[in-house]
Structures are given as structure tokens and as C-alpha cells.
Design an enzyme around this catalytic site. Structure first.
Site, PDB file in Angstrom:
ATOM      1  N   GLU A  50      -4.065  -3.920   8.725  1.00 51.29           N
ATOM      2  CA  GLU A  50      -3.259  -2.739   8.378  1.00 51.29           C
ATOM      3  C   GLU A  50      -4.025  -1.430   8.517  1.00 51.29           C
ATOM      4  O   GLU A  50      -3.440  -0.376   8.761  1.00 51.29           O
ATOM      5  CB  GLU A  50      -2.693  -2.869   6.962  1.00 51.29           C
ATOM      6  CG  GLU A  50      -1.597  -3.926   6.820  1.00 51.29           C
ATOM      7  CD  GLU A  50      -2.132  -5.320   6.516  1.00 51.29           C
ATOM      8  OE1 GLU A  50      -3.366  -5.535   6.623  1.00 51.29           O
ATOM      9  OE2 GLU A  50      -1.320  -6.193   6.183  1.00 51.29           O
ATOM     10  N   PHE A 112       3.221 -11.356  -7.564  1.00 55.99           N
ATOM     11  CA  PHE A 112       2.504 -11.762  -6.359  1.00 55.99           C
ATOM     12  C   PHE A 112       2.537 -10.629  -5.331  1.00 55.99           C
ATOM     13  O   PHE A 112       3.574 -10.054  -5.066  1.00 55.99           O
ATOM     14  CB  PHE A 112       3.134 -13.032  -5.773  1.00 55.99           C
ATOM     15  CG  PHE A 112       2.485 -13.445  -4.469  1.00 55.99           C
ATOM     16  CD1 PHE A 112       1.168 -13.885  -4.455  1.00 55.99           C
ATOM     17  CD2 PHE A 112       3.187 -13.367  -3.282  1.00 55.99           C
ATOM     18  CE1 PHE A 112       0.558 -14.240  -3.259  1.00 55.99           C
ATOM     19  CE2 PHE A 112       2.585 -13.730  -2.088  1.00 55.99           C
ATOM     20  CZ  PHE A 112       1.267 -14.169  -2.071  1.00 55.99           C
ATOM     21  N   GLN A 113       1.389 -10.314  -4.793  1.00 54.68           N
ATOM     22  CA  GLN A 113       1.224  -9.237  -3.812  1.00 54.68           C
ATOM     23  C   GLN A 113       1.752  -7.897  -4.325  1.00 54.68           C
ATOM     24  O   GLN A 113       2.345  -7.130  -3.575  1.00 54.68           O
ATOM     25  CB  GLN A 113       1.847  -9.603  -2.457  1.00 54.68           C
ATOM     26  CG  GLN A 113       1.076 -10.732  -1.768  1.00 54.68           C
ATOM     27  CD  GLN A 113       1.385 -10.870  -0.290  1.00 54.68           C
ATOM     28  OE1 GLN A 113       2.492 -10.607   0.144  1.00 54.68           O
ATOM     29  NE2 GLN A 113       0.401 -11.324   0.483  1.00 54.68           N
ATOM     30  N   LYS A 162      11.547  -4.403  -2.522  1.00 55.28           N
ATOM     31  CA  LYS A 162      12.371  -5.296  -1.710  1.00 55.28           C
ATOM     32  C   LYS A 162      13.852  -5.209  -2.081  1.00 55.28           C
ATOM     33  O   LYS A 162      14.712  -5.229  -1.204  1.00 55.28           O
ATOM     34  CB  LYS A 162      11.882  -6.743  -1.873  1.00 55.28           C
ATOM     35  CG  LYS A 162      12.628  -7.699  -0.944  1.00 55.28           C
ATOM     36  CD  LYS A 162      11.977  -9.062  -0.843  1.00 55.28           C
ATOM     37  CE  LYS A 162      12.629  -9.866   0.295  1.00 55.28           C
ATOM     38  NZ  LYS A 162      12.003 -11.181   0.472  1.00 55.28           N
ATOM     39  N   MET A 476     -27.137   6.760  13.397  1.00 56.20           N
ATOM     40  CA  MET A 476     -27.288   8.025  12.678  1.00 56.20           C
ATOM     41  C   MET A 476     -28.022   7.802  11.355  1.00 56.20           C
ATOM     42  O   MET A 476     -28.858   8.622  10.955  1.00 56.20           O
ATOM     43  CB  MET A 476     -25.922   8.662  12.428  1.00 56.20           C
ATOM     44  CG  MET A 476     -25.998  10.048  11.820  1.00 56.20           C
ATOM     45  SD  MET A 476     -26.945  11.193  12.831  1.00 56.20           S
ATOM     46  CE  MET A 476     -25.655  11.911  13.851  1.00 56.20           C
TER      47      MET A 476
END
Lengths: 562, 162
Positions: A50, A112-113, A162, A476
């Protein structure tokens, strides 16, 4: 007729003119994916992580000027977007990130999630919404795009539970958005513009200091007109690169920590610094008390908070930069000043600095210098390409040695300094311009932060080229360890590296390796001709440093030159 | 310098978090904060007491204005304004000090709002200085519990926030 939230989401995006989503599906956003399945004109690019989706949306936005769109699921899908959102926030990039959320009845229950993505992203968004009622969905999407793209642009997060995606209502998309609490002041005040013009007329040693705002507002033509009319030198921040042709006689190149000698000397000696869509970042100013010590400061910015934040400002101008530039050019056109004569001594002084210390490196025949790779990229493409960078030495060499001609051709994470940005951003830019050559100038460390997106590029047949300046170090950081930490290279050497050629091949991409200077040009030509995703592993001089360098906390005129 | 700032905001989910997050994230100080809806239930009015030099206060006000849900910001410190806060103090009420507690309450124009066998609970309203002075005076008499509100503020005369 009534539609589900998922249907309204798709209809709203199409109304908005967004036809490309970078996304990753998951449980709670399945209703949207079901609609995307039925709506082929709304193209979806399936990413591998993502974070990649958000950087792609960001790269798409920077290259095209249109807002980028990312879509992810709840919980880990949402938390994985945070670095991408913070990157866009720091660089004021218009993107809208849609995150799935657990059903409203479960919010707060550690479902959940579930993740409180509105809370997690609060400090790094321009604004965010949790949509609790399907009736608010269309207007919220319209507001999200409006806020992301107006005023000082930035990322907006829209969290979609949802049940809201499944609930039904009528579809009405607002034609215009009006918010009583958000009315960005875009019209520059005429009197302030006149003050600025008067200051330019008086100044003996003016410098135009240009930042990313010039690119965001598409005002490069106005800048060119102003600089040429008043014969004033132009220096750019990392974010401003491309807004003024780097080969123009009036260009000083980049200023700041790794800026050119002439840019940093000019800023130190100027009597009027005109900041145009720039924000006096610490990497630009060096030691703040000694930055432009003799200068009056004028600052044009659409965001009032940017003005007088770091440097006291004598002439503030709040407004859209393009509007301000047009008004300024109009006032300047009336001026009777002989600009050329007035600035002759100043430009001669700058020319002296230009020749005193040029950007240079020691060329070698047996080993590839990383700067040489960038010069070859510049030569082979003729500058007619979109460049992205990762972060670190690769980014600074790209900034120094590319001869950029046009805005929106140099995409880099300036504010947040996000390693792993360049490759997904290049994919996003390539999706916006499928026919252009898009090259990510990378380091071997940075590229491994989002290397998984090679799968995305191959699946979508996006012929992005990754040019790895492979020195086997986090270069760097190693450079700082060498200069400021007694050569103690603590954990900056990646002793185990993948074989990048085989890695490219494993993904179905083209892999090329170059180990000698004479192989650099042909490798690039082969990659450009191949028109398929390509990794070029340039094995470069391991301990090359980026110069000039202003050590952190030092004034700009105290540069290490080699 | 101490500044009293009133902020008119959209009465929306998460606004308080955006404002308090702005202060903590940018290192601004909040001395007190109060928030409640106005007559128009779609807006809330916040009053924030903060400290800082002119440059910091300028940033505070600009940053507040930058938040999308903020409608209007007023810094009262340059004008004549009314500031009020409330304190509830529960004190030990022994036969020996009851008279003194009541005298103090009267001097500060407070009210005894609850009485039990061993305690008085007193309410005092006023500007910061008055409320603090009352607390200082009552402290030696034995405070058991104290609850102070954030301050609210309003311009004198015709001027309004929204």
C-alpha cells in the site's frame, strides 16, 4: 433510483474526472472492488504494497498536475499508507487516499483489521473524513478533491466503513463545493505586489528563490518572463527544480546544503531575497541567523503559516503564486528601470563565482563515477524524460547534474526525504504518461525499500527504468560518518546485496549491469529502446561524496567543496 | 505573554483532536481549553489560553486558521474582553474554620453549593486572577478536592466572534 455506497464511490470518482486508482483490495473494500470489476473505464492498478499505491498516486499527481487517487483496505492496508501520506503532506501534493474501515457498529471495538487511521494520520493530512452515513458520501468525496487541490495542496484521507459502502441512497454529486470554514485566499494583494516591485527596483543584488509552489501552480512561464525582464538570478530549492531551465544564464542551480557554490554565495550576499512558493527549510537556509544576512525578505505563498515561520519577512504576499506572478509582471512592465544596467555588476559577480567553483568531480576510466551516470542519463535522454529519485546521494547527484528544462520532470521526496519513494513515483508518472521515458535515479539502499513494485510495473507493462547507483553503502549516511563521525561506518554497509540483474529477471523485467564507464551510455540506450521495465545496476565508485556540502548548522557560505 | 484565543469551529467529529493535536505537534502550550456548542448547533466555540512571544502567537493563530474546520479565530489579548472560569472547591468544614470559609466565600462572591457534616463545597466564578486568589486564600483551611474549568471569553461591547 438508489445506489449503494460502493456504486456512489465509483460514480463520484468518474464525475470528478478521476479515471485511475492505485490500490490494493481487502475485506472491507470488497463492495468497491466489485463495482470496479463492472466499471472498466475506471482503471485500477494493483500494487504490491500500500505504501507503493500512495507514492504512485503522488508521482501521478506531480507529473500530471491532476490529483492522484489511492484505495486500500482497513487496518494494515491503511497503516501502510502513512509514509506515503506524510511524503505528500510535506511536499504539498494533491492526493486523495480512500481507506476501508470496519463497519460503524464495530468501530472502537478492536475489530479484525481495525485501525484508527483518521487518528493515526491526523498530523500529516491536509484534512480527513470518516464517512458515517451513505448520504454524506458523494459530498464528502467532492470536498476531499476540492480540499486536496485548492489553496496549498495536500493529501486528504477518506475513511469508508463497510456498512456505508453497502447502504443505499440517491446519487447527487455537488457541482461546486463551498465551505464556510475553508476559503483559501488565492488573489494576491495588489498593494503588496507593488511593494515587492518597488523593492525589486531598489535592490542592487536581488535573488529569486523559487520552491515547489512554482511547479504546483504551473507558473514557470511567468517566472521566466519575470527573471528575464528584470535580469535577476534564479535559484531553486530541490522542490523547485525544473521550474526554471537550469542551463539559462540566469539560473544559479539549487541552493542549500548541497547547492551550487554560486547559489549559496549569491544568497549570502543578496540585498533582496524574493521567496516564490518556497518555505525556508533548514536544508535550504543552513544556519538560520546567518542566512541572507544583508537581505530584505519578500515572500509570496498561498499558505500564511509559511510566511515569517523561519525567517522574518519584510514584504509578505499571501496568494496563489501564478496570480501573484502575473500581477507582478504587469507592474514590472510599467517600470522605467534599466534592469540590465542596474544588475550588471551583480551578474558579473555571480559569473565570477560560477567560474570559481563549478560542480565537478574527478573522472576516472576504470571505475564508474555516480555523477557520470547522471550526466550520461542527461545526455542520452536529452533531458526529455521524467526523472524521479530516491533519497540520499542519488537524489543530490540527480539534483546537481541533470539539466532540467521543464517543470514536473523531477519528482523527489523533498520534505520528508522518503527512501523508497522514487520507484513507485516513477510508476505513477509512467501511468500518467505511458509514452515518455521515465527514469528513477536510485541507490542500492533505497531501491530495496519498495523493490516489490517491480511486479506492478511488469504486470502493467509500464516501462520504467531504474538506474541504481550501486555503491554497496547507504551512501549519504556513510558520507556523514566519514566527515563527522571519524570514518566509523556503523551499519551503513549492505554486505549482502541481491543480484539486481537476476532480481529484475525473476520479476520478468530486463536487467542490465554496467561496471565500466564506457558501458554506461550503451546500457541506458538499451534500456530506453527496450520499452519494458528495466533495472540497470551501475556499479559505481564506492566512497564518492556529494559536494559542495554545507555541514548541518553551518552558514551557507561555509561549504566543503571537496 | 498570556493570550486568550477564541476559536469558532464546525461542530464535527474529531475537531477537538485536530486542535489539541496541532498544539502538541507544533510544541505550542495550552494552559486551559474549554469547548461547547454555540446557539447554532453546527458550530462550537473554543477558548484557548496559551503563552508565547509574538512570533509564536502569530503562528498559533495562522495554524488554527489553516485547519479546515476552523471558521474564525480571535486573539482577545489586544482588546478589552471578559474572561470567566469556574472553580469548585471541597474543603474541610470543622467548627473552628466554618466561619472563615464562609467569610472568604462571601468576599469572593462565591456560593456554598453543597454541605455535609464535615465538608463545604464552594463555587467561585471569575477571571483567572480572582479564581486563583480565592484558591490561595482557602488553601490553608484544608482543600480536599478541587475542580477548575477552562476559561471562556467574550469581547466587551458590540463586537462578536461569529
Amino acid at each position: 433510483m438508489e445506489y449503494t455506497g460502493a456504486e456512489i464511490f465509483v460514480k463520484s470518482l468518474l464525475k470528478q474526472g478521476a479515471d485511475l486508482i492505485f490500490g490494493y483490495p481487502g475485506g472491507v473494500v470488497l463492495p468497491i472492488y466489485d463495482e470496479l470489476f463492472k466499471t472498466p473505464k475506471l482503471r485500477h492498478i494493483l500494487v504490491r504494497h500500500e505504501q507503493g499505491a500512495v507514492h504512485m498516486a503522488d508521482g501521478f499527481a506531480r507529473a500530471s498536475g491532476k490529483p492522484g487517487v489511492a484505495l486500500v483496505t482497513s487496518g494494515p492496508g491503511a497503516t501502510n499508507t502513512v509514509t506515503g501520506i506524510a511524503t505528500a503532506y510535506m511536499d504539498s501534493i494533491p492526493i486523495v487516499v480512500f481507506t476501508g474501515q470496519v463497519p460503524t457498529a464495530l468501530i472502537g471495538n478492536d475489530a479484525f483489521q481495525e485501525a484508527d487511521i483518521i487518528g493515526i494520520t491526523r498530523p500529516c493530512v491536509k484534512h480527513s473524513y470518516l464517512v458515517r452515513d451513505v448520504k454524506d458520501l458523494a459530498s464528502t468525496i467532492a470536498e476531499a478533491f476540492y480540499i486536496a487541490t485548492t489553496g496549498r495542496p495536500g493529501p486528504v484521507v477518506v475513511d469508508l466503513p463497510k456498512d456505508v459502502l453497502l447502504a443505499k441512497t440517491k446519487f447527487e454529486y455537488p457541482e461546486t463545493v463551498e465551505l464556510r470554514s475553508y476559503r483559501p485566499n488565492t488573489s494576491a494583494n495588489k498593494r503588496q505586489i507593488e511593494k515587492l516591485a518597488a523593492a525589486l527596483e531598489e535592490a542592487k543584488r536581488p535573488v529569486l528563490y523559487v520552491g515547489g509552489g512554482m511547479i504546483l501552480t504551473n507558473a514557470a512561464a511567468e517566472l521566466k518572463k519575470l527573471a528575464h525582464t528584470i535580469q535577476a538570478p534564479v535559484t531553486m530549492t530541490l522542490m523547485g527544480l525544473g521550474s526554471f531551465p537550469s542551463l539559462d544564464d540566469l539560473s544559479l542551480g539549487m541552493l542549500g546544503m548541497h547547492g551550487t557554490y554560486r547559489a549559496n554565495m549569491a544568497v549570502t550576499h543578496t540585498d533582496l531575497i524574493v521567496a516564490l512558493g518556497a518555505r525556508f527549510d533548514d536544508r535550504v537556509t543552513g544556519k538560520l541567523d546567518e542566512f541572507a544576512p544583508n537581505a530584505k525578505v519578500a515572500h509570496v505563498d498561498v499558505d500564511p503559516t509559511a510566511i515569517s515561520k523561519n525567517v522574518p519577512t519584510h514584504i509578505p504576499v499571501v496568494g496563489d503564486l501564478k496570480d501573484a506572478m502575473k500581477k507582478l509582471n504587469a507592474v514590472i512592465a510599467e517600470s522605467k528601470v534599466d534592469w540590465k544596467a542596474k544588475h550588471k555588476p551583480w551578474l558579473e559577480q555571480i559569473d565570477e563565482w560560477k567560474h570559481a567553483n563549478k560542480l565537478e568531480y574527478v573522472k576516472k576510466t576504470n571505475v564508474i563515477k555516480p555523477q557520470f551516470v547522471v550526466e550520461e542519463i542527461d545526455r542520452v535522454t536529452g533531458g526529455d524524460a521524467i526523472f524521479t529519485t530516491e533519497v540520499g546521494q542519488n537524489q543530490m547527484w540527480a539534483a546537481q547534474y541533470l539539466t532540467l528544462k521543464r517543470p514536473r520532470t523531477f519528482l523527489t521526496s523533498g520534505g520528508l526525504g522518503t527512501m523508497g519513494y522514487g520507484f513507485p513515483a516513477a510508476i505513477g508518472a509512467q501511468a500518467a504518461f505511458p509514452d515518455k521515458v521515465v527514469i528513477d535515479i536510485a541507490g542500492d539502499g533505497s531501491i530495496q525499500m519498495n523493490i516489490q513494485e517491480l511486479g506492478t510495473a511488469v504486470q502493467q507493462r509500464l516501462p520504467v527504468i531504474v538506474a541504481i547507483l550501486n555503491n554497496g553503502f547507504l551512501g549519504m549516511v556513510r558520507q556523514w560518518q566519514q566527515l563527522f563521525h571519524g570514518n566509523r561506518y556503523a551499519y551503513t554497509c549492505m554486505e549482502s546485496q541481491p543480484d539486481f540483474v537476476k532480481l529484475a529477471e525473476a520479476y520478468g523485467a530486463l536487467g542490465i549491469r554496467a561496471t565500466k564507464p564506457e558501458e554506461v551510455g550503451p546500457a541506458l540506450e538499451q534500456a530506453i529502446a527496450a520499452r519494458r521495465p528495466t533495472i540497470i545496476d551501475f556499479v559505481v565508485d564506492r566512497e564518492e561524496n556529494v559536494y559542495p556540502m554545507v555541514p548541518a548548522g553551518s552558514p551557507l557560505n561555509k561549504m566543503l567543496l571537496a | 505573554m498570556r493570550h486568550t484565543i477564541s476559536v469558532l469551529v464546525e461542530n464535527k467529529f474529531g475537531v477537538l483532536a485536530r486542535i489539541s493535536g496541532l498544539f502538541s505537534g507544533r510544541g505550542f502550550n495550552i494552559e486551559s481549553l474549554s469547548v461547547a456548542p454555540t446557539l447554532d448547533l453546527t458550530t462550537s466555540r473554543m477558548t484557548i489560553i496559551t503563552r508565547g512571544d509574538d512570533a509564536i502567537i502569530e503562528q498559533v493563530i495562522k495554524q488554527l486558521n489553516k485547519l479546515i474546520d476552523v471558521i474564525k479565530v480571535i486573539d482577545f489579548s489586544e482588546e478589552d474582553f471578559i474572561e470567566r472560569g469556574i472553580v469548585l472547591v471541597k474543603v474541610n468544614a470543622e467548627p473552628s474554620n466554618r466561619a472563615e470559609i464562609l467569610r472568604m466565600t462571601e468576599i469572593f462572591r462565591g456560593k456554598v453549593v453543597d454541605v455535609s457534616a464535615k465538608t463545604y463545597t464552594i463555587e467561585v466564578t471569575g477571571a483567572e486572577a480572582k479564581v486563583s486568589a480565592f484558591v490561595e486564600m482557602i488553601k490553608p483551611l484544608g482543600i480536599i478536592e478541587i475542580a477548575r474549568s477552562g476559561k471562556i471569553a467574550m469581547s466587551r461591547g458590540k463586537k462578536t466572534l461569529g
